[in-house]
Design a protein around this motif. Structure first.
Motif, PDB file in Angstrom:
ATOM      1  N   ARG A 208       0.850  -1.188   0.000  1.00 50.15           N
ATOM      2  CA  ARG A 208       0.000   0.000   0.000  1.00 50.15           C
ATOM      3  C   ARG A 208       0.887   1.240   0.000  1.00 50.15           C
ATOM      4  NH1 ARG A 208      -1.913   0.339   4.779  1.00 50.15           N
ATOM      5  NH2 ARG A 208      -3.446   1.954   4.320  1.00 50.15           N
ATOM      6  N   TYR A 209       0.472   2.257  -0.779  1.00 51.14           N
ATOM      7  CA  TYR A 209       1.199   3.521  -0.809  1.00 51.14           C
ATOM      8  C   TYR A 209       0.786   4.348   0.412  1.00 51.14           C
ATOM      9  CZ  TYR A 209       2.684   2.532  -5.574  1.00 51.14           C
ATOM     10  OH  TYR A 209       3.269   1.970  -6.684  1.00 51.14           O
ATOM     11  N   VAL A 210       1.729   4.587   1.292  1.00 46.56           N
ATOM     12  CA  VAL A 210       1.406   5.284   2.551  1.00 46.56           C
ATOM     13  C   VAL A 210       2.093   6.640   2.642  1.00 46.56           C
ATOM     14  CG1 VAL A 210       0.925   3.167   3.825  1.00 46.56           C
ATOM     15  CG2 VAL A 210       3.261   4.050   3.759  1.00 46.56           C
ATOM     16  N   CYS A 211       3.047   6.924   1.751  1.00 45.01           N
ATOM     17  CA  CYS A 211       3.731   8.207   1.833  1.00 45.01           C
ATOM     18  C   CYS A 211       4.379   8.555   0.500  1.00 45.01           C
ATOM     19  CB  CYS A 211       4.793   8.174   2.939  1.00 45.01           C
ATOM     20  SG  CYS A 211       5.662   9.751   3.182  1.00 45.01           S
ATOM     21  N   LYS A 231       9.757   8.073  10.693  1.00 40.61           N
ATOM     22  CA  LYS A 231       9.037   8.535  11.881  1.00 40.61           C
ATOM     23  C   LYS A 231       7.581   8.848  11.556  1.00 40.61           C
ATOM     24  CE  LYS A 231       9.209  12.083  15.493  1.00 40.61           C
ATOM     25  NZ  LYS A 231       9.949  13.269  16.006  1.00 40.61           N
ATOM     26  N   HIS A 232       7.362   9.480  10.399  1.00 39.57           N
ATOM     27  CA  HIS A 232       5.991   9.814   9.991  1.00 39.57           C
ATOM     28  C   HIS A 232       5.177   8.558   9.691  1.00 39.57           C
ATOM     29  CE1 HIS A 232       2.639  11.646   7.852  1.00 39.57           C
ATOM     30  NE2 HIS A 232       2.943  10.907   6.792  1.00 39.57           N
ATOM     31  N   VAL A 233       5.776   7.624   8.945  1.00 34.66           N
ATOM     32  CA  VAL A 233       5.053   6.413   8.556  1.00 34.66           C
ATOM     33  C   VAL A 233       4.758   5.538   9.765  1.00 34.66           C
ATOM     34  CG1 VAL A 233       5.215   4.291   7.199  1.00 34.66           C
ATOM     35  CG2 VAL A 233       5.980   6.449   6.209  1.00 34.66           C
ATOM     36  N   SER A 234       5.671   5.520  10.747  1.00 36.43           N
ATOM     37  CA  SER A 234       5.453   4.697  11.942  1.00 36.43           C
ATOM     38  C   SER A 234       4.257   5.166  12.752  1.00 36.43           C
ATOM     39  CB  SER A 234       6.708   4.687  12.813  1.00 36.43           C
ATOM     40  OG  SER A 234       6.995   5.996  13.277  1.00 36.43           O
ATOM     41  N   GLN A 235       3.857   6.415  12.562  1.00 36.85           N
ATOM     42  CA  GLN A 235       2.657   6.921  13.241  1.00 36.85           C
ATOM     43  C   GLN A 235       1.383   6.465  12.541  1.00 36.85           C
ATOM     44  OE1 GLN A 235       3.263  11.157  13.260  1.00 36.85           O
ATOM     45  NE2 GLN A 235       4.859  11.088  14.831  1.00 36.85           N
ATOM     46  N   ILE A 236       1.532   6.048  11.278  1.00 40.97           N
ATOM     47  CA  ILE A 236       0.363   5.598  10.500  1.00 40.97           C
ATOM     48  C   ILE A 236       0.263   4.079  10.491  1.00 40.97           C
ATOM     49  CG2 ILE A 236      -0.745   5.696   8.237  1.00 40.97           C
ATOM     50  CD1 ILE A 236       0.912   8.206   7.657  1.00 40.97           C
ATOM     51  N   CYS A 237       1.413   3.420  10.362  1.00 38.49           N
ATOM     52  CA  CYS A 237       1.447   1.960  10.242  1.00 38.49           C
ATOM     53  C   CYS A 237       2.341   1.378  11.323  1.00 38.49           C
ATOM     54  CB  CYS A 237       1.969   1.530   8.873  1.00 38.49           C
ATOM     55  SG  CYS A 237       1.180   2.351   7.483  1.00 38.49           S
TER      56      CYS A 237
END
Length: 394
Positions: A208-211, A231-237
């Motif tokens: 999945r495209y998350v960023c 850091k940003h992606v770890s807050q989403i996934c």
């Protein structure tokens, strides 16, 4: 002619790829996975002028160099049979993945809501027609007017357009075509793209495209940007640090992406309503495999039919020889025997069995003389036995 001297003729596979950037359009003509033409034009903030008449069109292009939008339009007009794909890149682009099992009406409602935003005038999204599981990608952006007008004008010239896709999706799809062993190898994949003037970071998590992020090179610190992205992606996934891979892509890598794209998208914009390709890539593969199987089985079937034909001809020839060996008088009576054959009833009688039944039923222990007669009307057997006294006297 010796086999070693037989010339080899390779099939020609051509593809024209158009890149639509923020202020320019670039055309690359690919033949057998090699770029043979490259034309780039910067776009003024005006509509493209109409293409010149055929008598004024020129075809002597050189590899590389700059041109105008008319140069690109003329090149397309001179190569109407070569398939064309369009890749759109934009600095305002944002990408997200949504469940593929959404209904078409839900997807169109989502796209329509994106278009109502002041920061969005174009949306590209994948079709879920052949993808009911997993996710599909939607990209929204604010395209400059001259790019929208140029795309509209290009789509109207009548070439065979395979489809349209957005830059991040094309980058990732092309990378996995070139390196299929890396696909789904890690749950989280981070792609860093370094171009001449800008950088990009694309993150896939569980396909999945998350960023998607981009910026100018003079503001780019690769290590810091990757750390901030993680850091940003770890807050989403939920990311497993042991299951993360980072890929670096530069302009040389992008120049090696010469295969046709595997993913095309629908586009909704001001005056542009272009659906993705008519046949999905998976369906195209099924059709190709079916054609290959047909090409394989058809000759085999023809060979089998030819063999059967020879066998039938041989049987007919043998039958004709046997027929020629029969007396002509017998052959002349065949039709007569066919007509009367169904009215004749021949029955093979077992006389010994009839005598045995007679002896058992009449308690006769010794048969010296017996006469058996077949009644023609009833087809029954009549048995006459000479009594024992008469037999002994005789």
């Amino acid at each position: 002619m010796k086999i070693a001297h037989v010339p080899f003729y390779s099939l020609r596979f051509d593809l024209i790829r158009l890149f639509a950037f923020d202020d320019s359009i670039k055309l690359t003509h690919i033949r057998n996975e090699r770029i043979i033409r490259s034309i780039k034009c910067n776009l003024p903030d005006t509509r493209p002028t109409p293409k010149p008449p055929e008598s004024e069109q020129k075809t002597d292009y050189v590899t590389g160099g700059k041109g105008t939008i008319d140069t690109i339009l003329t090149y397309l007009n001179n190569n109407p049979k070569i398939p064309v794909e369009i890749i759109i890149s934009n600095k305002t682009m944002s990408c997200r993945s949504v469940p593929a099992n959404l209904s078409n009406s839900d997807i169109k409602s989502m796209v329509a809501s994106d278009l109502r935003s002041d920061s969005t005038n174009t949306v590209l999204y994948e079709s879920n027609l052949f993808k009911k599981y997993g996710s599909i990608v939607s990209c929204k952006m604010q395209l400059p007017k001259q790019i929208i007008d140029s795309i509209k004008f290009i789509l109207g010239i009548g070439n065979h357009f395979l489809g349209i896709t957005c830059w991040p999706i094309w980058i990732i799809s092309s990378y996995f075509i070139a390196f299929p062993e890396d696909k789904n190898k890690f749950s989280t994949s981070i792609f860093t793209i370094e171009m001449k003037c800008n950088w990009e970071i694309i993150v896939l998590h569980e396909d999945r495209y998350v960023c998607y992020r981009r910026g100018l090179n003079d503001q780019f610190d690769k290590n810091d940007e990757i750390a901030n992205t993680i850091k940003h992606v770890s807050q989403i996934c939920k990311i497993d640090p042991e299951d993360v891979v980072i890929y670096s892509i530069n302009e040389n890598t992008i120049a090696s992406f010469t295969n046709r794209s595997e993913s095309y998208m629908n586009i909704l914009s001001d005056g542009i309503d272009f659906s993705s390709i008519k046949i999905s890539q998976n369906l195209r593969r099924v059709i190709n495999v079916s054609c290959i199987l047909l090409l394989i089985t058809l000759p085999l079937t023809m060979v089998s039919d030819i063999i059967d034909t020879f066998e039938i001809s041989a049987n007919i020839e043998e039958s004709q020889k046997a027929l020629n060996s029969v007396d002509r008088n017998v052959l002349n009576e065949i039709e007569l025997w066919k007509r009367i054959g169904s009215s004749l009833h021949f029955k093979k009688h077992n006389f010994y069995s009839e005598l045995q039944k007679y002896a058992e039923c009449n308690d006769v222990k010794l048969l010296r003389q017996a006469s058996l007669t077949v009644d023609e009307s009833s087809d029954q057997i009549t048995i006459d036995i000479v009594p024992e006294s008469n037999a002994s006297t005789e």
